[in-house]
Design a protein around this motif. Structure first.
Motif, PDB file in Angstrom:
ATOM      1  N   ILE A  29      11.879  12.910  -1.630  1.00  0.00           N
ATOM      2  CA  ILE A  29      11.269  11.591  -1.755  1.00  0.00           C
ATOM      3  C   ILE A  29       9.776  11.761  -2.003  1.00  0.00           C
ATOM      4  CG2 ILE A  29      10.637   9.490  -0.489  1.00  0.00           C
ATOM      5  CD1 ILE A  29      13.257   9.520   0.861  1.00  0.00           C
ATOM      6  N   ARG A  30       9.262  10.995  -2.925  1.00  0.00           N
ATOM      7  CA  ARG A  30       7.831  10.978  -3.207  1.00  0.00           C
ATOM      8  C   ARG A  30       7.214   9.739  -2.567  1.00  0.00           C
ATOM      9  NH1 ARG A  30       8.349  10.864  -8.108  1.00  0.00           N
ATOM     10  NH2 ARG A  30       8.224  13.093  -8.531  1.00  0.00           N
ATOM     11  N   LEU A  31       6.110   9.911  -1.868  1.00  0.00           N
ATOM     12  CA  LEU A  31       5.391   8.803  -1.268  1.00  0.00           C
ATOM     13  C   LEU A  31       4.035   8.685  -1.942  1.00  0.00           C
ATOM     14  CD1 LEU A  31       7.074  10.378   1.158  1.00  0.00           C
ATOM     15  CD2 LEU A  31       6.098   8.539   2.534  1.00  0.00           C
ATOM     16  N   VAL A  32       3.672   7.481  -2.318  1.00  0.00           N
ATOM     17  CA  VAL A  32       2.371   7.225  -2.941  1.00  0.00           C
ATOM     18  C   VAL A  32       1.652   6.179  -2.099  1.00  0.00           C
ATOM     19  CG1 VAL A  32       1.133   6.515  -5.007  1.00  0.00           C
ATOM     20  CG2 VAL A  32       3.323   7.725  -5.228  1.00  0.00           C
ATOM     21  N   ARG A  33       0.563   6.586  -1.469  1.00  0.00           N
ATOM     22  CA  ARG A  33      -0.224   5.714  -0.596  1.00  0.00           C
ATOM     23  C   ARG A  33      -1.480   5.283  -1.334  1.00  0.00           C
ATOM     24  NH1 ARG A  33      -1.760   1.984   2.704  1.00  0.00           N
ATOM     25  NH2 ARG A  33      -2.860   2.548   4.631  1.00  0.00           N
ATOM     26  N   GLY A  72       0.778  -1.230   0.000  1.00  0.00           N
ATOM     27  CA  GLY A  72       0.000   0.000   0.000  1.00  0.00           C
ATOM     28  C   GLY A  72       0.808   1.278   0.000  1.00  0.00           C
ATOM     29  N   LEU A  73       2.125   1.171  -0.109  1.00  0.00           N
ATOM     30  CA  LEU A  73       2.958   2.377  -0.071  1.00  0.00           C
ATOM     31  C   LEU A  73       4.142   2.234  -1.015  1.00  0.00           C
ATOM     32  CD1 LEU A  73       3.529   5.141   1.343  1.00  0.00           C
ATOM     33  CD2 LEU A  73       5.011   3.861   2.917  1.00  0.00           C
ATOM     34  N   ARG A  74       4.379   3.261  -1.789  1.00  0.00           N
ATOM     35  CA  ARG A  74       5.533   3.300  -2.679  1.00  0.00           C
ATOM     36  C   ARG A  74       6.376   4.522  -2.337  1.00  0.00           C
ATOM     37  NH1 ARG A  74       7.305   1.516  -7.625  1.00  0.00           N
ATOM     38  NH2 ARG A  74       8.477   2.977  -8.905  1.00  0.00           N
ATOM     39  N   LEU A  75       7.685   4.328  -2.231  1.00  0.00           N
ATOM     40  CA  LEU A  75       8.613   5.432  -1.996  1.00  0.00           C
ATOM     41  C   LEU A  75       9.595   5.482  -3.149  1.00  0.00           C
ATOM     42  CD1 LEU A  75       8.289   3.712   0.956  1.00  0.00           C
ATOM     43  CD2 LEU A  75       9.342   5.826   1.759  1.00  0.00           C
ATOM     44  N   GLU A  76       9.863   6.680  -3.640  1.00  0.00           N
ATOM     45  CA  GLU A  76      10.843   6.838  -4.709  1.00  0.00           C
ATOM     46  C   GLU A  76      11.478   8.208  -4.620  1.00  0.00           C
ATOM     47  OE1 GLU A  76       8.603   6.214  -8.248  1.00  0.00           O
ATOM     48  OE2 GLU A  76       7.627   8.175  -8.174  1.00  0.00           O
ATOM     49  N   THR A  77      12.762   8.256  -4.947  1.00  0.00           N
ATOM     50  CA  THR A  77      13.447   9.536  -4.940  1.00  0.00           C
ATOM     51  C   THR A  77      12.990  10.367  -6.137  1.00  0.00           C
ATOM     52  OG1 THR A  77      15.277   8.485  -6.123  1.00  0.00           O
ATOM     53  CG2 THR A  77      15.504   8.728  -3.739  1.00  0.00           C
ATOM     54  N   GLU A  78      12.974  11.669  -5.947  1.00  0.00           N
ATOM     55  CA  GLU A  78      12.640  12.563  -7.043  1.00  0.00           C
ATOM     56  C   GLU A  78      13.873  12.754  -7.924  1.00  0.00           C
ATOM     57  OE1 GLU A  78      11.279  15.924  -4.792  1.00  0.00           O
ATOM     58  OE2 GLU A  78       9.189  15.263  -4.919  1.00  0.00           O
ATOM     59  N   ASP A  79      13.638  13.205  -9.132  1.00  0.00           N
ATOM     60  CA  ASP A  79      14.728  13.334 -10.102  1.00  0.00           C
ATOM     61  C   ASP A  79      15.842  14.252  -9.612  1.00  0.00           C
ATOM     62  OD1 ASP A  79      13.389  11.640 -11.775  1.00  0.00           O
ATOM     63  OD2 ASP A  79      12.494  13.225 -12.997  1.00  0.00           O
TER      64      ASP A  79
END
Length: 219
Positions: free
Chosen positions: A82-86, A70-77
């Motif tokens: 960091i971007r979090l997508v719930r 239910g959660l995705r973390l990724e660094t921004e360009d």
């Protein structure tokens, strides 16, 4: 006291509670993104944080991503956020935070997870074997002595988390090696190879997944 915009707190079940307050572009006021991190996923989150630390030490691009339940973390360009997508059913929240904020809050969680790994069934043996491992040539030949020492420290921490999780799996080969006093040399070789593999994953472009638990590098 100024309230924190981001926090992550350990729970009694071994997991954690993550919470982030943010402003959404399409909504007024302060929004809140919250998510429970299962105990089985917490070490993956720590390895994600350690990946970012190691990339900073190496001086390369800060780029990584991680998918949890239910959660995705990724660094921004830009490499500074960091971007979090719930995701909950059909609902999705997206929020950003500074990399430094994430790293500061994760420091305590990292220490707690490392302490837990050290105290695990095979933790003492793994810790001892890791201390005996020589510095990988990929680090000593690439970095100045100070940065190489910083890098190998993080690599050993990542290796401890990786192998502790593997050793906890029923019937795992590494667990059998760690249990047997007559197979100490085999266990040491397994630990050394993992240390080398994790190091190479950050310095060799075609290397395998450094964490072996679902973490992928980007870029």
């Amino acid at each position: 006291m100024t309230p924190k915009t981001f926090s992550i707190d350990l729970r009694r079940d071994g997991g954690a509670r993550l919470a982030l307050s943010y402003r959404a572009a399409d909504r007024a006021g302060i929004q809140r993104l919250a998510c429970d991190i299962a105990a089985s996923d917490l070490s993956r989150l720590v390895i994600f944080a350690e990946t970012l630390d190691l990339q900073a030490i190496l001086g390369g691009p800060i780029a990584a991503e991680l998918d949890l339940e239910g959660l995705r973390l990724e660094t921004e360009d830009s490499g500074t956020g960091i971007r979090l997508v719930r995701t909950q059913g059909y609902n999705t929240q997206t929020a950003q935070m500074e990399l430094s904020t994430f790293g500061f809050e994760m420091a305590g969680i990292t220490e707690a997870c490392l302490a837990r790994a050290t105290e695990a069934k095979h933790g003492p043996v793994l810790t001892e074997l890791l201390a005996e491992c020589p510095m990988p040539e990929t680090l000593s030949a690439t970095l100045d002595p100070d940065r190489a020492e910083q890098a190998v420290h993080v690599v050993r921490e990542m290796t401890l988390l990786i192998l502790t999780e593997q050793a906890a799996t029923k019937g795992s080969e590494i667990a059998r090696k760690l249990r047997s006093k007559t197979r100490r040399e085999d266990a040491f070789e397994e630990v050394r190879m993992t240390v080398d593999a994790v190091s190479s994953a950050f310095l060799a472009p075609a290397a395998d997944d450094p964490s072996e638990v679902g973490l992928r590098r980007r870029g």
